[in-house]
Design a protein around this motif. Structure first.
Motif, short mmCIF file in Angstrom:
data_model
loop_
_atom_site.label_atom_id
_atom_site.label_comp_id
_atom_site.label_asym_id
_atom_site.label_seq_id
_atom_site.Cartn_x
_atom_site.Cartn_y
_atom_site.Cartn_z
N ILE A 51 0.85 -1.19 0.00
CA ILE A 51 0.00 0.00 0.00
C ILE A 51 0.89 1.25 0.00
CG2 ILE A 51 -1.88 -1.16 1.23
CD1 ILE A 51 -0.94 0.38 3.75
N TYR A 52 0.25 2.38 -0.33
CA TYR A 52 0.97 3.65 -0.25
C TYR A 52 0.69 4.30 1.10
CZ TYR A 52 2.07 3.17 -5.16
OH TYR A 52 2.56 2.71 -6.36
N THR A 53 1.72 4.76 1.76
CA THR A 53 1.59 5.26 3.12
C THR A 53 2.63 6.34 3.40
OG1 THR A 53 1.49 4.55 5.45
CG2 THR A 53 3.15 3.49 4.06
N ASP A 54 2.66 6.82 4.64
CA ASP A 54 3.65 7.79 5.13
C ASP A 54 3.66 9.06 4.27
OD1 ASP A 54 4.18 5.81 6.90
OD2 ASP A 54 6.22 5.41 6.24
N TYR A 55 2.45 9.59 3.99
CA TYR A 55 2.33 10.80 3.18
C TYR A 55 2.99 11.99 3.90
CZ TYR A 55 -0.86 8.46 -0.03
OH TYR A 55 -1.42 7.61 -0.97
N PHE A 56 3.70 12.78 3.14
CA PHE A 56 4.48 13.89 3.71
C PHE A 56 3.61 15.12 3.92
CE2 PHE A 56 7.26 17.56 3.69
CZ PHE A 56 8.34 17.15 4.45
N PRO A 57 3.62 15.71 5.12
CA PRO A 57 2.88 16.95 5.35
C PRO A 57 3.82 18.16 5.28
CG PRO A 57 3.42 15.95 7.46
CD PRO A 57 4.11 15.12 6.39
N GLY A 58 3.63 19.03 4.31
CA GLY A 58 4.50 20.20 4.22
C GLY A 58 4.90 20.49 2.79
N VAL A 59 6.14 20.94 2.62
CA VAL A 59 6.63 21.35 1.31
C VAL A 59 7.93 20.61 1.00
CG1 VAL A 59 7.34 23.29 -0.14
CG2 VAL A 59 5.61 23.65 1.62
N ILE A 60 8.02 20.11 -0.23
CA ILE A 60 9.25 19.48 -0.74
C ILE A 60 9.69 20.29 -1.95
CG2 ILE A 60 10.26 17.43 -1.80
CD1 ILE A 60 8.27 15.74 -0.22
#
Length: 952
Positions: free
Chosen positions: A673-682
């Motif tokens: 599965i897709y997980t650990d979504y990043f919160p913020g800016v890259i």
């Protein structure tokens, strides 16, 4: 001299007689006129409330003095209702950078005078002006000069009085005239902007009313400021050898060694510089004291060299087997005099060496022609690039004629990079394979030793070609659509990344303000605001349509990140396998740290998936810009993590496997599965199909723009001037931090006023990642009367970030003592006591500092080169470079030390504070005023960039 001009050239033919009568020692001659500064802003303030901001002089000019009525020669003249005008000119210091002012003149054209009878006009320094300045105008600070003049009435006077430039210049018999020393302080950065006021000395005298044009100019004669020479030490091969550790001196075998140094001027002082360098060698006596080993050598002995010209001199016979130390400094000449700059002895350290004629002579260095594109030595005429960063060279070190050596050691250097000396390699000869970590000119240093001890060194230069570059780079600066892979211009080779799940772009990109088109002589620069990838932490991400790298081979992944407050693990980058990504660059919440992980197998969700991991040294800091890089080296079988360009650690990893799915930015494929979504800016996400070296990662983290300057992002900006209330909100940078004010802190039209006992401002910090590069600036004024009551040694914090126990970094003023100075009245005239003697007052003396504030002064810091001017606004800018691990202080744009001071960053926690410091408890309160407080992610490179970005 004859001058010939064409559309594209200027030809000057020097006067032959002038050249023939010029003494040889006075060459070279330079065509270098005095510097002239035109005012950047101007205004006229009237007692009747009128304001003439940036007025145009025109034919008649604008007035100073009382505009009333008077009788002249029996004729009644009427000007106005008796209002009084004052005229102000404000100057920018840009053209004075790097220059020591020898003499200054202020000139402005008088266009009309009320009478043919001369009247006194005063030139006063005041606080700075703005479009909101009103009568009676900024506070008067000091008298610059006065002139008794009348011009502009033309034939109404006999003889005629045409309009004429009026020049103000110091008159030595009058010690209250301070134009030249004031402009010198202005050039030194002690005064951020210089405002000069024209006023009638007697503002009740209508006959003193005059008109002046808008053509005010400040002219200076100057000499370039001397800076510490570079490349100091005994000559070793193509280079020099400066060992700054007394216990590990360099060895030379010639008792009359060649010594070298390259004289320098401060940035901005290069033009027309007439330089010599002074070299001095001391010897250490048996009682531990140092005495001269030779007389000072001045080179060139006649004539001069320009900035950055290498100078070499042969020393007289020096004692053998005695510890020696060398220093050198620059002399900047003008006429028969000169200014002396700092030496390495007082800054970066003496160069220690010994003469031992029996020691091994410089070893030979042979380039071996093995492998692909082998390196070749530079010649006096050419340096041909070969190889690439990370490609080992092949060299053989051998004995000089007649020597029998037992071992050798070597090191590589390039700019600020040094590999450090290797261990000694035993043998009569030694074959070595050093690995250049960066491109550009590299110097290989080698030393030999025999059975009796170490010998002299040798060095040779060679040039390393650029590497292949990244296989993908995403800047996220498009207006819409997919994020383009800017590593190539070939559309067929691009790995564009599609923004999905609510991913958007934000104008808070890490590069800050970006120059699209550089300025020309006819057009200003075209600039835009950088953008980054904004992710919501639940559904949004960017992804390519296929694999970008072969995860079985060496690779590097890197990005700039600004993470919101995390509540779980988040991932910056990964690449899909069948069940999971082999690597995860991101954050682990249970550790509260950045990590780089490599899974050993592409196991399904129900299987076993052991992994190797490298963890950051410090906890991750949310809401600040941080650079992350993960490296897999398939040759060494290691993985490494870098934070802000610094290696955090490495560990073995021997089981890479192929992940053939898309590359994910802002999430990871894990257990199907897709997980650990990043919160913020890259932002600035980059991938290489090679293992970058440490210096290459550091170079990438410096985020250089096309002009070679560092990109900086404004992350905080508070402008207290004219604000109201008990807090200040950052409405400029977009990051919106609020500075809460305590009792004892108040706001007025000029800034944030601090009482020196309790007044301060704070915001939750850190505002920047203190382990990464950053820049901080403010306009600061120290209240002289209040700081006078503080004890000597008192340190008043201007701005700073604390840790749990003390200071992470600070800007501060330190009171170092007091002295007596003449007292002046409000008109700038000396005050005289009842006995006819000049009265004096006690004033505080101190200096500005940037670094780590400590109670005992043990923290590393840069101190202002000269004493601070109290009761005067000064632009302070502090810079920390994570790549060089140095700090630098600028007053306006004037660099305070030739070389940055070595600095070990400490991660901040808790509040960012204005006007107070934390040394286990709050204290170190600043009595004074602050305005224009700003912080950037990124280190401004030099005086030029500080001037351009920070301003004055």
């Amino acid at each position: 001299m004859d001058l010939k001009l064409t559309d594209s050239t200027m030809t000057i033919e020097p006067d032959a007689e002038m050249l023939s009568r010029t003494d040889e020692k006075d060459f070279p001659l330079y065509i270098d006129p005095p510097v002239e500064l035109n005012e950047s802003e101007r205004t006229v303030l009237s007692s009747d409330g009128d304001v003439f901001w940036n007025f145009s002089g025109g034919k008649n000019g604008m007035s100073v003095g009382k505009c009333g009525s008077a009788v002249i020669g029996g004729v009644s003249y009427y000007c106005g209702n008796g209002y009084v005008n004052r005229m102000y000119f404000e100057f920018d210091p840009g053209k004075l950078k790097g220059k020591h002012v020898l003499d200054a003149t202020f000139a402005v054209t008088e266009t009309w005078s009320f009478s043919c009878d001369a009247r006194w006009v005063d030139l006063e320094r005041t606080n700075n002006i703005s479009s909101s300045s009103k009568w009676p105008g900024p506070k008067k600070l000091d008298q610059m000069g006065d002139r008794k003049v009348s011009a502009g009435r033309g034939t109404h006077c006999s003889p005629s009085q045409p309009r004429a430039p009026i020049e103000f210049h110091d008159y030595p018999p009058e010690p209250d005239e301070n134009l030249t020393p004031t402009v010198r302080s202005f050039a030194d950065g002690k005064i951020s902007r210089l405002t000069l006021m024209l006023m009638a000395k007697d503002e009740s005298d209508t006959i003193a009313w005059k008109r002046f044009d808008d053509d005010a100019v400040l002219s200076v004669d100057y000499v370039g400021k001397p800076a510490k020479p570079s490349n100091i030490g005994p000559v070793v091969g193509n280079s020099h050898d400066c060992n700054t550790v007394e216990s590990a001196p360099a060895i030379v075998t010639d008792s009359t060694p060649d010594l070298t140094a390259t004289p320098q001027t401060a940035s901005g002082g290069e033009s027309g510089a007439k330089l010599r360098v002074v070299m001095d060698v001391d010897k250490k006596q048996s009682d531990g004291t140092w005495v001269n080993a030779m007389s000072e050598i001045v080179r060139p002995s006649s004539g001069y060299v320009g900035d950055n010209v290498k100078v070499t001199a042969t020393a007289p016979t020096l004692p053998e087997n005695t510890l020696l130390r060398m220093r050198a400094w620059t002399r900047s000449h003008y006429g028969s005099d000169w200014l002396a700059g700092p030496s390495n002895g007082s800054t970066t350290g003496w160069c220690y060496f010994k003469v031992d004629s029996k020691a091994p002579k410089p070893p030979t260095i042979t380039f071996n022609t093995t492998g692909t594109d082998p390196y070749t030595p530079c010649t006096p005429d050419d340096c041909v690039p070969h190889g690439r960063p990370g490609q080992a060279g092949s060299f053989t070190l051998g004995p000089a004629s007649g020597d029998v050596n037992t071992a050798y050691r070597y090191k590589l250097t390039s700019g600020s990079y040094s590999s450090g000396w290797s261990s000694y390699i035993s043998g009569a000869t030694a074959k070595i394979s050093p690995v250049p970590p960066v491109s550009g000119t590299m110097t290989l240093h080698a030393e030999a030793k025999d059975n009796y001890g170490p010998g002299a060194g040798n060095s040779v230069d060679f040039v390393v070609k650029e590497g292949d570059g990244p296989v993908a780079r995403w800047n996220f600066d498009e207006t819409s659509g997919a994020a383009l892979d800017t590593s190539t211009t070939d559309p067929d080779l691009r790995d564009n990344a599609n923004l999905t799940g609510g991913a958007t772009r934000t104008d808070q990109g890490r590069r800050g303000e970006v120059t699209v088109t550089p300025a020309t002589e006819t057009a200003p620069a075209v600039k835009t605001t950088d953008s980054g990838l904004k992710l919501n932490g639940t559904t949004s991400y960017a992804a390519t349509t296929g694999p970008v790298i072969d995860t079985r081979a060496s690779y590097t992944v890197a990005a700039w990140v600004r993470m919101d407050n995390p509540t779980r693990n988040v991932t910056v980058m990964g690449q899909d396998g069948v069940n999971r990504s082999p690597f995860l660059l991101g954050y682990e919440h249970n550790l509260k740290k950045w990590t780089f992980r490599e899974a050993t197998v592409d196991a399904p969700a129900g299987g076993s998936w052991p992994y190797e991991r490298v963890v950051s040294r410090n906890e991750a800091v949310p809401k600040v810009w941080t650079h992350l890089a993960g490296v897999f080296n398939a040759v060494d079988n290691t993985i490494s993590l870098y934070v802000n360009g610094e290696l955090q650690g490495s560990t073995a990893f021997t089981t890479p496997w192929a992940a053939n799915g898309p590359l994910q930015i802002g999430r990871v494929h894990w257990s199907g599965i897709y997980t650990d979504y990043f919160p913020g800016v890259i932002d600035e996400a980059v991938v290489w199909q090679e293992a970058l070296t440490g210096p290459q990662v550091a170079q990438e983290s410096s985020l250089l723009a096309a002009d070679g300057k560092a990109s900086v992002e404004l992350v905080a900006a508070w402008d207290p001037a004219g604000a109201q209330g008990t807090s200040l909100t950052d409405g400029v940078s977009g990051y919106g931090r609020v500075l809460a004010l305590s009792t004892g802190a108040s706001l007025n039209d000029e800034g944030l006023v601090l009482d020196g006992t309790s007044g301060a401002g704070t915001t939750p910090g850190p505002v920047v990642d203190d382990s990464g590069s950053f820049t901080v600036t403010t306009q600061a004024l120290v209240d002289g009367a209040k700081v006078l009551t503080k004890p000597n040694g008192y340190k008043a914090q201007v701005l700073g970030q604390r840790t749990a126990t003390g200071s992470s970094w600070s800007l501060w003023f330190e009171k170092t003592g007091t002295r007596q100075e003449p007292e002046y009245d409000e008109n700038g005239d000396p005050v005289i006591d009842e006995n006819g003697n000049f009265k004096t007052i006690t004033v505080p003396v101190g200096r500005w500092n940037f670094g780590r504030l400590t109670a005992d002064g043990s923290g590393a810091s840069v101190q202002s080169a000269e004493e601070a001017l109290v009761d005067t606004e000064t632009r302070l800018t502090g810079v920390y470079s994570a790549q060089d691990k140095t700090i630098q202080l600028y007053l306006t744009s004037d660099q305070q030390t030739s070389d940055g001071v070595a600095y070990t960053a400490q991660a901040g926690t808790g509040e960012f504070a204005v006007g107070r410091g934390y040394l286990g408890s709050w204290g170190n309160f600043l009595p004074g005023r602050l305005s224009d407080i700003r912080l950037w992610a990124g280190a401004l490179n030099d005086s030029e960039q500080v001037s351009a970005v920070v301003g004055t």
